[in-house]
Scaffold this active site. Structure first.
Site, mmCIF file in Angstrom:
data_model
loop_
_atom_site.group_PDB
_atom_site.id
_atom_site.type_symbol
_atom_site.label_atom_id
_atom_site.label_comp_id
_atom_site.label_asym_id
_atom_site.label_seq_id
_atom_site.Cartn_x
_atom_site.Cartn_y
_atom_site.Cartn_z
ATOM 1 N N LYS A 76 -108.690 40.562 -20.536
ATOM 2 C CA LYS A 76 -109.117 41.283 -21.989
ATOM 3 C C LYS A 76 -107.908 42.653 -22.607
ATOM 4 O O LYS A 76 -107.192 43.239 -22.270
ATOM 5 C CB LYS A 76 -110.354 42.358 -21.722
ATOM 6 C CG LYS A 76 -111.141 42.824 -22.565
ATOM 7 C CD LYS A 76 -112.504 44.062 -22.388
ATOM 8 C CE LYS A 76 -113.242 44.800 -24.126
ATOM 9 N NZ LYS A 76 -113.806 45.293 -24.267
ATOM 10 N N SER A 119 -118.602 43.895 -24.958
ATOM 11 C CA SER A 119 -117.513 43.626 -25.743
ATOM 12 C C SER A 119 -115.998 43.238 -25.389
ATOM 13 O O SER A 119 -115.229 42.433 -26.062
ATOM 14 C CB SER A 119 -116.286 45.076 -26.267
ATOM 15 O OG SER A 119 -115.881 46.387 -25.080
ATOM 16 N N SER A 126 -120.188 47.135 -22.198
ATOM 17 C CA SER A 126 -119.601 45.835 -22.632
ATOM 18 C C SER A 126 -118.620 44.962 -21.510
ATOM 19 O O SER A 126 -118.335 43.694 -21.888
ATOM 20 C CB SER A 126 -118.536 46.980 -23.256
ATOM 21 O OG SER A 126 -118.432 47.428 -23.625
#
Length: 194
Positions: free
Chosen positions: A76, A150, A174
């Protein structure tokens, strides 16, 4: 050619039997990423030249001495990989770290190979995966649906079998939300475990 299974245990066994090399696996990863079309799961994929040091580091090793030998993984883009920009999905925030995050260093030391940095809700603030200047990440199985956020890019890269596993972050869902919405497992470990 037989389809390459990127599931960690299956891939590890294929390496052990000498059926695959990490270079062969990365070529398949590239093919899958290109075939996936315009779903903006990646902010930046590493070039073959950028991946080469990780391949060279595996020479003379095997799954016997590197538990994650040759497993491709995604990061990420709010987690640092040395020499590759970290943006948190905000181009104005971008910086290039000189060292990797501890978890990334440990994965690489165990033999895993970073493929690139994945898209996310900007600054990891969102649960739907649509708040990024790189575009809204679409669900792996239902493109008209949200991917969740996210860690949207990380969840979708695993679901699309582009990598064996991916790193995300998770404060209030997330990582677990995009995993659940894309039919993969998301783990939020205890603080300090990784």
């Amino acid at each position: 050619m037989k389809t390459i299974d990127l599931e960690p245990l299956a891939l590890r066994e294929a390496y052990r039997r000498g059926e695959l090399t990490p270079a062969m696996v990365l070529a398949e990863v590239d093919r899958r990423c290109e075939a996936a079309g315009d779903n903006p799961v990646w902010i930046r994929r590493l070039t073959p030249a950028e991946r080469d040091p990780y391949l060279r580091a595996l020479e003379g090793h095997s799954p016997a001495d590197r538990p994650l030998y040759g497993l491709p993984f995604a990061i990420k883009d709010n987690i640092d990989l040395a020499g590759i920009p970290t943006t948190a999905a905000c181009p104005a925030f971008a910086y290039t770290p000189t060292v990797s995050a501890t978890v990334v260093e440990r994965l690489i030391a165990a033999g895993a190979i970073p493929v690139g940095k994945t898209n996310l809700d900007q600054f990891a603030t969102g649960l739907n995966g649509t708040r990024s200047p790189w575009g809204a990440v679409r669900n792996a199985w239902h493109p008209d649906y949200i991917a969740g956020g996210s860690s949207s890019g990380s969840g979708v890269t695993v679901a699309l079998r582009q990598v064996s596993f991916a790193l995300g972050t998770d404060t209030a869902g997330s990582g677990r939300v995009p995993a659940a919405l894309n039919e993969v497992v998301g783990l939020k470990p205890s603080r300090g475990l990784v």
